[in-house]
Motif scaffolding. Structure first.
Motif, PDB file in Angstrom:
ATOM      1  N   ASN A   1       0.696  -1.124   0.071  1.00 31.89           N
ATOM      2  CA  ASN A   1       0.069   0.020  -0.068  1.00 31.89           C
ATOM      3  C   ASN A   1       0.788   1.293   0.049  1.00 31.89           C
ATOM      4  O   ASN A   1       1.937   1.490   0.726  1.00 31.89           O
ATOM      5  CB  ASN A   1      -0.905  -0.041   1.279  1.00 31.89           C
ATOM      6  CG  ASN A   1      -1.857  -1.037   1.252  1.00 31.89           C
ATOM      7  OD1 ASN A   1      -2.691  -1.288   0.400  1.00 31.89           O
ATOM      8  ND2 ASN A   1      -1.865  -1.981   2.191  1.00 31.89           N
ATOM      9  N   ASP A   2       0.523   2.030  -0.844  1.00 33.90           N
ATOM     10  CA  ASP A   2       1.076   3.491  -0.885  1.00 33.90           C
ATOM     11  C   ASP A   2       2.570   3.469  -0.848  1.00 33.90           C
ATOM     12  O   ASP A   2       3.041   4.165   0.371  1.00 33.90           O
ATOM     13  CB  ASP A   2       0.661   4.430   0.397  1.00 33.90           C
ATOM     14  CG  ASP A   2      -1.127   4.391   0.125  1.00 33.90           C
ATOM     15  OD1 ASP A   2      -1.542   4.681  -0.811  1.00 33.90           O
ATOM     16  OD2 ASP A   2      -1.659   4.715   1.302  1.00 33.90           O
ATOM     17  N   PRO A   3       3.316   3.238  -1.640  1.00 36.34           N
ATOM     18  CA  PRO A   3       4.751   3.180  -1.449  1.00 36.34           C
ATOM     19  C   PRO A   3       5.411   4.838  -1.491  1.00 36.34           C
ATOM     20  O   PRO A   3       6.546   4.887  -1.014  1.00 36.34           O
ATOM     21  CB  PRO A   3       5.261   2.755  -2.934  1.00 36.34           C
ATOM     22  CG  PRO A   3       3.919   2.963  -3.759  1.00 36.34           C
ATOM     23  CD  PRO A   3       2.933   2.669  -2.989  1.00 36.34           C
ATOM     24  N   ASN A   4       4.378   5.589  -1.754  1.00 38.37           N
ATOM     25  CA  ASN A   4       4.672   7.212  -1.732  1.00 38.37           C
ATOM     26  C   ASN A   4       4.408   7.542  -0.348  1.00 38.37           C
ATOM     27  O   ASN A   4       4.280   8.932  -0.095  1.00 38.37           O
ATOM     28  CB  ASN A   4       4.113   8.015  -3.071  1.00 38.37           C
ATOM     29  CG  ASN A   4       2.550   7.976  -2.809  1.00 38.37           C
ATOM     30  OD1 ASN A   4       2.187   6.747  -2.372  1.00 38.37           O
ATOM     31  ND2 ASN A   4       1.761   8.926  -3.140  1.00 38.37           N
ATOM     32  N   ALA A   5       3.895   6.975   0.529  1.00 38.57           N
ATOM     33  CA  ALA A   5       3.372   7.535   1.930  1.00 38.57           C
ATOM     34  C   ALA A   5       4.864   7.983   2.679  1.00 38.57           C
ATOM     35  O   ALA A   5       5.996   7.026   2.622  1.00 38.57           O
ATOM     36  CB  ALA A   5       2.786   6.157   2.674  1.00 38.57           C
ATOM     37  N   VAL A   6       4.789   8.976   3.512  1.00 36.94           N
ATOM     38  CA  VAL A   6       6.012   9.250   3.898  1.00 36.94           C
ATOM     39  C   VAL A   6       5.465  10.181   5.468  1.00 36.94           C
ATOM     40  O   VAL A   6       4.641  10.988   5.420  1.00 36.94           O
ATOM     41  CB  VAL A   6       6.695  10.468   3.120  1.00 36.94           C
ATOM     42  CG1 VAL A   6       5.782  11.416   2.565  1.00 36.94           C
ATOM     43  CG2 VAL A   6       7.952  10.975   3.872  1.00 36.94           C
ATOM     44  N   ALA A   7       6.181  10.112   6.470  1.00 38.37           N
ATOM     45  CA  ALA A   7       6.209  10.923   7.714  1.00 38.37           C
ATOM     46  C   ALA A   7       6.676  12.154   7.461  1.00 38.37           C
ATOM     47  O   ALA A   7       7.802  12.297   7.182  1.00 38.37           O
ATOM     48  CB  ALA A   7       6.759   9.950   8.877  1.00 38.37           C
ATOM     49  N   VAL A   8       5.932  12.876   7.871  1.00 35.13           N
ATOM     50  CA  VAL A   8       6.147  14.528   7.760  1.00 35.13           C
ATOM     51  C   VAL A   8       6.320  15.096   9.227  1.00 35.13           C
ATOM     52  O   VAL A   8       5.314  15.022  10.007  1.00 35.13           O
ATOM     53  CB  VAL A   8       5.289  15.277   7.015  1.00 35.13           C
ATOM     54  CG1 VAL A   8       5.642  16.764   6.988  1.00 35.13           C
ATOM     55  CG2 VAL A   8       5.290  14.929   5.699  1.00 35.13           C
ATOM     56  N   ALA A   9       7.606  15.597   9.589  1.00 33.93           N
ATOM     57  CA  ALA A   9       7.669  16.093  10.792  1.00 33.93           C
ATOM     58  C   ALA A   9       7.838  17.681  11.048  1.00 33.93           C
ATOM     59  O   ALA A   9       8.507  18.221  10.071  1.00 33.93           O
ATOM     60  CB  ALA A   9       8.935  15.550  11.594  1.00 33.93           C
ATOM     61  N   THR A  10       7.054  18.310  11.733  1.00 31.52           N
ATOM     62  CA  THR A  10       7.131  19.766  11.785  1.00 31.52           C
ATOM     63  C   THR A  10       7.286  20.120  13.409  1.00 31.52           C
ATOM     64  O   THR A  10       7.379  19.339  14.495  1.00 31.52           O
ATOM     65  CB  THR A  10       5.776  20.372  11.418  1.00 31.52           C
ATOM     66  OG1 THR A  10       4.729  19.751  11.981  1.00 31.52           O
ATOM     67  CG2 THR A  10       5.586  19.953   9.972  1.00 31.52           C
ATOM     68  N   VAL A  11       7.277  21.391  13.562  1.00 24.60           N
ATOM     69  CA  VAL A  11       7.637  21.838  14.971  1.00 24.60           C
ATOM     70  C   VAL A  11       6.561  23.127  15.199  1.00 24.60           C
ATOM     71  O   VAL A  11       6.597  24.088  14.138  1.00 24.60           O
ATOM     72  CB  VAL A  11       9.060  22.420  15.313  1.00 24.60           C
ATOM     73  CG1 VAL A  11       9.179  23.085  16.449  1.00 24.60           C
ATOM     74  CG2 VAL A  11       9.787  21.314  15.172  1.00 24.60           C
ATOM     75  N   ASP A  12       6.001  23.168  16.222  1.00 18.52           N
ATOM     76  CA  ASP A  12       4.835  24.454  16.408  1.00 18.52           C
ATOM     77  C   ASP A  12       5.655  25.418  17.229  1.00 18.52           C
ATOM     78  O   ASP A  12       7.048  25.541  17.302  1.00 18.52           O
ATOM     79  CB  ASP A  12       3.855  23.773  17.411  1.00 18.52           C
ATOM     80  CG  ASP A  12       4.173  23.386  18.844  1.00 18.52           C
ATOM     81  OD1 ASP A  12       5.442  23.849  19.276  1.00 18.52           O
ATOM     82  OD2 ASP A  12       3.124  22.953  19.494  1.00 18.52           O
ATOM     83  N   GLU A  13       4.975  26.593  17.486  1.00  9.97           N
ATOM     84  CA  GLU A  13       5.569  27.853  17.703  1.00  9.97           C
ATOM     85  C   GLU A  13       6.068  27.594  19.305  1.00  9.97           C
ATOM     86  O   GLU A  13       7.024  28.500  19.649  1.00  9.97           O
ATOM     87  CB  GLU A  13       4.508  28.904  17.872  1.00  9.97           C
ATOM     88  CG  GLU A  13       3.328  28.841  19.030  1.00  9.97           C
ATOM     89  CD  GLU A  13       2.259  28.097  18.461  1.00  9.97           C
ATOM     90  OE1 GLU A  13       1.039  28.203  18.992  1.00  9.97           O
ATOM     91  OE2 GLU A  13       2.419  27.311  17.358  1.00  9.97           O
ATOM     92  N   HIS A  14       6.014  26.638  20.009  1.00 16.31           N
ATOM     93  CA  HIS A  14       6.446  26.272  21.402  1.00 16.31           C
ATOM     94  C   HIS A  14       7.737  25.380  21.309  1.00 16.31           C
ATOM     95  O   HIS A  14       8.192  24.989  22.106  1.00 16.31           O
ATOM     96  CB  HIS A  14       5.314  25.591  22.436  1.00 16.31           C
ATOM     97  CG  HIS A  14       4.124  26.751  22.452  1.00 16.31           C
ATOM     98  ND1 HIS A  14       4.155  27.899  22.918  1.00 16.31           N
ATOM     99  CD2 HIS A  14       2.962  26.388  22.091  1.00 16.31           C
ATOM    100  CE1 HIS A  14       3.127  28.305  22.914  1.00 16.31           C
ATOM    101  NE2 HIS A  14       2.039  27.441  22.285  1.00 16.31           N
ATOM    102  N   GLY A  15       7.997  24.953  20.093  1.00 14.58           N
ATOM    103  CA  GLY A  15       9.102  23.936  19.940  1.00 14.58           C
ATOM    104  C   GLY A  15       8.651  22.789  20.141  1.00 14.58           C
ATOM    105  O   GLY A  15       9.547  21.639  20.048  1.00 14.58           O
ATOM    106  N   MET A  16       7.547  22.245  19.958  1.00 14.26           N
ATOM    107  CA  MET A  16       7.000  20.934  20.248  1.00 14.26           C
ATOM    108  C   MET A  16       6.701  20.210  18.863  1.00 14.26           C
ATOM    109  O   MET A  16       6.433  20.912  18.149  1.00 14.26           O
ATOM    110  CB  MET A  16       5.620  20.783  21.156  1.00 14.26           C
ATOM    111  CG  MET A  16       5.765  21.170  22.384  1.00 14.26           C
ATOM    112  SD  MET A  16       6.973  19.881  23.270  1.00 14.26           S
ATOM    113  CE  MET A  16       5.635  18.428  23.260  1.00 14.26           C
TER     114      MET A  16
END
Length: 206
Positions: A34-49
């Motif tokens: 399933n979905d070989p193009n699936a990818v985890a995307v990581a971000t950070v909020d304004e508090h650094g979390m």
């Protein structure tokens, strides 16, 4: 798949990462259920979390890696606020992983319009109906919104919502990881100081 696909030759023969990524993604398209193009995307909020979630890669080239989302969603707000993000692909069937991180830019309106129009009609309706990442009082409220927008766009084109578009991660590092016996994995990192700079290739301890 030939054995050469699974050897260190994959690393040593490439001096830039995009061709190698393309080769690995092509392999994944043949082996992942399933979905070989699936990818985890990581971000950070304004508090650094930090936050991380799965999305679907919708395009890549030497300019970067593209995915689409609601800009009013949590990830949309965080990316627009920080202008940085990271991705991690994991293809279990191949025992391979690719990690990348970099600066983020918004795709052009023409790119976003073209991709939006390629989506299934129901998905285009959903982009209007869903207030992504915000509290939902019940499933009925979502179904009602879908029905309302379905009626509104019963015929003709469905325009792209102004808050829906794409992000392009312009990587400054891309790491390729291949599982090996006794956890003596192969790791190669491509690095550059700026999104448009020249790549340096470094072999890493596992």
């Amino acid at each position: 798949m030939s054995e050469s696909r699974l050897t260190t030759g994959d690393f040593t023969e490439e001096n830039e990462p995009f061709a190698l990524f393309g080769s690995w993604l092509k392999d994944a398209e043949s082996t992942e259920l399933n979905d070989p193009n699936a990818v985890a995307v990581a971000t950070v909020d304004e508090h650094g979390m930090p936050n991380v979630r799965m999305v679907l890669l919708k395009g890549y080239d030497e300019n970067g890696f593209v995915f689409y989302t609601n800009f009013e969603s949590q990830k949309g707000r965080e990316i627009l606020g920080q202008k940085k993000a990271a991705m991690c692909f994991h293809w279990k069937s191949l025992r391979r992983q690719v990690r990348l991180r970099g600066h983020v830019e918004v795709v052009s309106d023409a790119e976003a319009d073209a991709y939006y129009q390629s989506r299934a009609r129901g998905s285009r309706i959903g982009a209007w109906a869903s207030k992504q990442s915000r509290p939902l009082e019940g499933r009925f409220a979502l179904e009602k919104a879908v029905a309302e927008y379905t009626a509104r766009y019963a015929i003709g084109d469905i325009s792209r919502p102004p808050y829906w578009s794409g992000f392009r991660i312009k990587p400054v590092s891309i790491e390729f990881w291949h599982d090996r016996q006794f956890r003596l994995h192969d790791r190669i990192e491509f690095r550059r100081a700026e999104p448009d700079g020249a790549w340096e290739k470094v072999r890493m301890y596992p």
